[in-house]
Each structure stands twice: as C-alpha cells, then as structure tokens.
Design a protein around this motif. Structure first.
Motif, PDB file in Angstrom:
ATOM      1  N   UNK A 184      67.444  57.977  38.360  1.00  0.00           N
ATOM      2  CA  UNK A 184      66.709  58.997  37.831  1.00  0.00           C
ATOM      3  C   UNK A 184      65.406  58.434  37.576  1.00  0.00           C
ATOM      4  N   UNK A 185      64.695  57.369  37.953  1.00  0.00           N
ATOM      5  CA  UNK A 185      63.394  56.670  37.649  1.00  0.00           C
ATOM      6  C   UNK A 185      63.604  56.484  36.180  1.00  0.00           C
ATOM      7  N   UNK A 186      64.639  55.947  35.718  1.00  0.00           N
ATOM      8  CA  UNK A 186      64.594  55.684  34.273  1.00  0.00           C
ATOM      9  C   UNK A 186      64.785  54.225  33.959  1.00  0.00           C
ATOM     10  N   UNK A 187      63.808  53.633  33.114  1.00  0.00           N
ATOM     11  CA  UNK A 187      64.229  52.141  32.864  1.00  0.00           C
ATOM     12  C   UNK A 187      63.156  51.779  31.702  1.00  0.00           C
ATOM     13  N   UNK A 188      63.545  50.616  31.037  1.00  0.00           N
ATOM     14  CA  UNK A 188      62.570  50.093  30.094  1.00  0.00           C
ATOM     15  C   UNK A 188      61.816  49.052  30.640  1.00  0.00           C
ATOM     16  N   UNK A 189      60.523  49.104  30.298  1.00  0.00           N
ATOM     17  CA  UNK A 189      59.751  48.013  30.965  1.00  0.00           C
ATOM     18  C   UNK A 189      59.639  46.843  29.913  1.00  0.00           C
ATOM     19  N   UNK A 190      59.554  45.693  30.500  1.00  0.00           N
ATOM     20  CA  UNK A 190      59.623  44.592  29.682  1.00  0.00           C
ATOM     21  C   UNK A 190      58.134  43.835  29.494  1.00  0.00           C
ATOM     22  N   UNK A 191      57.532  43.222  28.659  1.00  0.00           N
ATOM     23  CA  UNK A 191      56.588  42.565  28.449  1.00  0.00           C
ATOM     24  C   UNK A 191      55.068  43.457  29.092  1.00  0.00           C
ATOM     25  N   UNK A 192      55.102  44.539  29.254  1.00  0.00           N
ATOM     26  CA  UNK A 192      54.418  45.314  29.855  1.00  0.00           C
ATOM     27  C   UNK A 192      52.907  44.996  29.607  1.00  0.00           C
ATOM     28  N   UNK A 193      52.436  44.482  28.392  1.00  0.00           N
ATOM     29  CA  UNK A 193      51.099  44.448  28.184  1.00  0.00           C
ATOM     30  C   UNK A 193      50.596  42.903  28.087  1.00  0.00           C
ATOM     31  N   UNK A 194      51.283  42.113  28.994  1.00  0.00           N
ATOM     32  CA  UNK A 194      50.878  40.642  29.039  1.00  0.00           C
ATOM     33  C   UNK A 194      50.031  40.495  29.977  1.00  0.00           C
ATOM     34  N   UNK A 195      48.750  39.796  29.570  1.00  0.00           N
ATOM     35  CA  UNK A 195      47.722  39.667  30.530  1.00  0.00           C
ATOM     36  C   UNK A 195      47.227  38.208  30.490  1.00  0.00           C
ATOM     37  N   UNK A 196      46.292  37.924  31.738  1.00  0.00           N
ATOM     38  CA  UNK A 196      46.014  36.593  31.930  1.00  0.00           C
ATOM     39  C   UNK A 196      44.770  36.077  31.150  1.00  0.00           C
ATOM     40  N   UNK A 197      44.689  35.053  30.704  1.00  0.00           N
ATOM     41  CA  UNK A 197      43.697  34.175  30.108  1.00  0.00           C
ATOM     42  C   UNK A 197      42.717  33.575  31.127  1.00  0.00           C
ATOM     43  N   UNK A 198      41.971  32.854  30.755  1.00  0.00           N
ATOM     44  CA  UNK A 198      40.928  32.256  31.740  1.00  0.00           C
ATOM     45  C   UNK A 198      40.849  30.515  31.211  1.00  0.00           C
ATOM     46  N   UNK A 199      42.022  30.154  31.491  1.00  0.00           N
ATOM     47  CA  UNK A 199      42.095  28.532  30.966  1.00  0.00           C
ATOM     48  C   UNK A 199      41.102  27.656  31.692  1.00  0.00           C
ATOM     49  N   UNK A 200      40.593  27.816  32.866  1.00  0.00           N
ATOM     50  CA  UNK A 200      39.811  27.021  33.536  1.00  0.00           C
ATOM     51  C   UNK A 200      38.140  27.555  33.675  1.00  0.00           C
ATOM     52  N   UNK A 201      38.002  28.399  32.901  1.00  0.00           N
ATOM     53  CA  UNK A 201      36.608  29.228  33.119  1.00  0.00           C
ATOM     54  C   UNK A 201      36.011  29.497  34.220  1.00  0.00           C
ATOM     55  N   UNK A 202      36.838  29.793  35.120  1.00  0.00           N
ATOM     56  CA  UNK A 202      36.803  29.766  36.650  1.00  0.00           C
ATOM     57  C   UNK A 202      35.961  30.910  36.954  1.00  0.00           C
ATOM     58  N   UNK A 203      34.938  30.483  37.795  1.00  0.00           N
ATOM     59  CA  UNK A 203      33.880  31.552  38.352  1.00  0.00           C
ATOM     60  C   UNK A 203      33.797  31.195  39.939  1.00  0.00           C
ATOM     61  N   UNK A 204      33.964  32.409  40.578  1.00  0.00           N
ATOM     62  CA  UNK A 204      33.571  32.257  42.022  1.00  0.00           C
ATOM     63  C   UNK A 204      32.386  33.363  42.415  1.00  0.00           C
ATOM     64  N   UNK A 205      32.789  34.555  42.988  1.00  0.00           N
ATOM     65  CA  UNK A 205      31.639  35.459  43.084  1.00  0.00           C
ATOM     66  C   UNK A 205      31.451  36.239  41.735  1.00  0.00           C
ATOM     67  N   UNK A 206      32.394  36.146  40.975  1.00  0.00           N
ATOM     68  CA  UNK A 206      32.466  36.721  39.489  1.00  0.00           C
ATOM     69  C   UNK A 206      33.195  35.906  38.695  1.00  0.00           C
ATOM     70  N   UNK A 207      33.037  35.877  37.365  1.00  0.00           N
ATOM     71  CA  UNK A 207      34.021  35.317  36.374  1.00  0.00           C
ATOM     72  C   UNK A 207      35.282  35.658  36.505  1.00  0.00           C
ATOM     73  N   UNK A 208      36.435  34.702  36.321  1.00  0.00           N
ATOM     74  CA  UNK A 208      37.662  35.486  36.320  1.00  0.00           C
ATOM     75  C   UNK A 208      38.096  36.437  35.445  1.00  0.00           C
TER      76      UNK A 208
END
Length: 298
Positions: free
Chosen positions: A69-93
């Motif tokens: 029935x498309x019923x579930x509990x999502x885990x850690x749904x708001x976990x997002x990436x940091x920028x440990x290397x201050x990486x920049x290519x065409x734009x900052x990470x």
C-alpha cells in the motif's frame, strides 16, 4: 490543395492555428521504438509493453512497487552533505547540492526506509540516479550504514537497490571510504544471519559495484542493466581490444557467474517475497512499528 483545407475530409484548420501535442503524453521506447501513452507506460511499471525494456526509475517508484500500500517509514530523511574539501568545479559543491536538491526534491542520492512487502518486514536502501548521477558520497555511505544497523536492530532482511555512476569526485577520499564502511556493516549483518539482497539496476558502476552492490547473499538484477566497474569505452582504450557483444549487460554478467538471477520489474515484489519466505527462520519474522503513510516522505 493543402491538407489543412481539405473540406471533404472535414479539415479546415489553418497552419497558424495548429497545436502541437503536449509533452509527456506519449512514450517512445528507446529499444524497439514502440509508441504508447505515458499512462500505459507507468501502469506497466515503466517498462515497454512490447519489448519489456526497463526505463530508469527512482526510489519513489521502487518504494511504491515494493512496500504494501506504499506505506513505509523513511529513515534519516534529512541527512545532507557537507563540503569537507571546499570543492569547486564549475560551481561550489554546496551550490551544486542545493541546486540538485531543488531540482529533484531529494536530499541525496539514496533514500532508506522500512515497511512490509507482502506482509514481511523489510528494510530498503534505494539509490536515485537523478541526484548527481547516483554518486556515492559520505551521506550515501552513512545512510546505508544506518539502514543496515536498523535491519540488525529490528532483525529484518536488508534490500539494497543500486543505481550509480560510482564514487562522488567532489568528496574524493571521503567517498571512497564509504566502500569499506558499508562493506564492514554488511559483514556484521551476515554474522547475525540476516539476509542481504542486492538488486543491481541500470547503471551500477564504479565504487558501488566494487563494494556493497556485489556483496549480497543474493545478487540479482533487472533485465538489460549496465553493470561494471569502469565504462566500456575506458576498458577498450585500456586493453586495446574490442569488447564482447553485450559486455557488462545484466545477461552477460549472469552468464559469467556474478549474478544469481534476473528479475523483471513486474515480478519483483512477488519474487522477492518468495525468496524471503524461503530463507527467513520463524524467529527472524518480527513485527516492526506500524509504517507511516509515505506521501510526506515521497
């Protein structure tokens, strides 16, 4: 006489009043070129009604297919990436992450959840190729590791659905460390005799293939999925030889012993529940908390 003025056919529309067919109404299979309506294509679980070509889908679709029935509990749904290397290519990470989150509605390249599949408890981690090519960064590794911990705590089987271009270059060594991290967690899952099923979908490549994607108690795939480490072009340039026909397709990988079987998406839920019913011991069938409605999580 121009076609738009043929009165005997009941056609009186001037060219400037012609209307184009709106986008998104029709689907043309990239394999057999069969044209069908998008509604019919979605009803067929995003597989071609003629040749069964499997289109790429994401976690939203897989969760809808698998969870009751498309019923579930999502885990850690708001976990997002940091920028440990201050990486920049065409734009900052950080800008790339924010733009991708806005475009896809996802927080990162994997979502994890638990619920029931035909009445059996199951923890699932599913990758999304739409998020920076499904690349494996620190968040992907951490969420998978936590999902495995959840499976161990609740004594539920673990299903990993892989779809990835490999490790995320913006995190360099941090992304490569996730290979060892997730593999170690899977070893703990194995010690506790809990089943791990790895489903490889199109494409599964790079460090994902070199780690958790190929470590399942059962390694399975969808038809026609591209599975490999490096891409065919890179391999051909390295060895200087033409590659076998169908090289790195799920069927080729199965023939050479790296997969247990291939499952059509339309049979995925029933085949997985049958497999789980065969391998689970009675004491491993426990009740997890009631799943919440998925509308908010999706």
């Amino acid at each position: 006489m121009p076609w738009f003025k043929r009165a005997e056919k009941g056609i009186h529309t001037p060219t400037e009043q012609k209307k184009e067919t709106p986008d998104g109404l029709w689907y043309k299979c990239p394999n057999c070129k069969t044209v069908t309506s998008m509604a019919e294509h979605r009803k067929n679980l995003n597989t071609c009604v003629q040749c069964s070509h499997h289109d790429r889908i994401g976690s939203r679709e897989y969760f809808a297919i698998l969870f009751d029935d498309n019923e579930f509990t999502e885990l850690d749904e708001n976990l997002t990436s940091g920028d440990p290397l201050n990486f920049v290519d065409s734009k900052p990470y950080p800008q790339r992450i924010a733009a991708t989150q806005k475009a896809t509605g996802l927080k990162d390249a994997v979502r994890t959840a638990y619920g029931k599949i035909n009445g059996q408890n199951l923890t699932i981690a599913c990758m999304d190729f739409a998020f920076i090519g499904g690349s494996m960064g620190s968040v992907v590794g951490e969420k998978i590791a936590r999902a495995i911990d959840h499976a161990r705590k609740t004594r539920t089987p673990f299903l990993m659905i892989s779809k990835s271009g490999g490790a995320r270059m913006m995190e360099a060594g941090f992304s490569l460390m996730q290979m060892a991290k997730t593999s170690a967690k899977l070893a703990l899952l194995s010690e506790e005799k809990l089943p791990y099923i790895s489903l490889l979908t199109d494409p599964t490549t790079g460090g994902v293939t070199a780690s958790y994607a190929m470590l399942g108690d059962f390694n399975i795939a969808e038809p026609g999925a591209l599975i490999g480490f490096a891409g065919p072009r890179v391999i051909k340039e390295t060895i200087g030889k033409d590659l076998p026909k169908g090289f790195q397709s799920a069927e080729f990988v199965l023939e050479h012993g790296f997969l247990d079987f291939i499952i059509d998406r339309k049979q995925l839920k029933s085949r997985l529940s049958e497999l789980l019913s065969m391998v689970l011991l009675p004491e491993d069938v426990t009740t997890t908390p009631k799943a919440k409605k998925s509308a908010k999580a999706s």
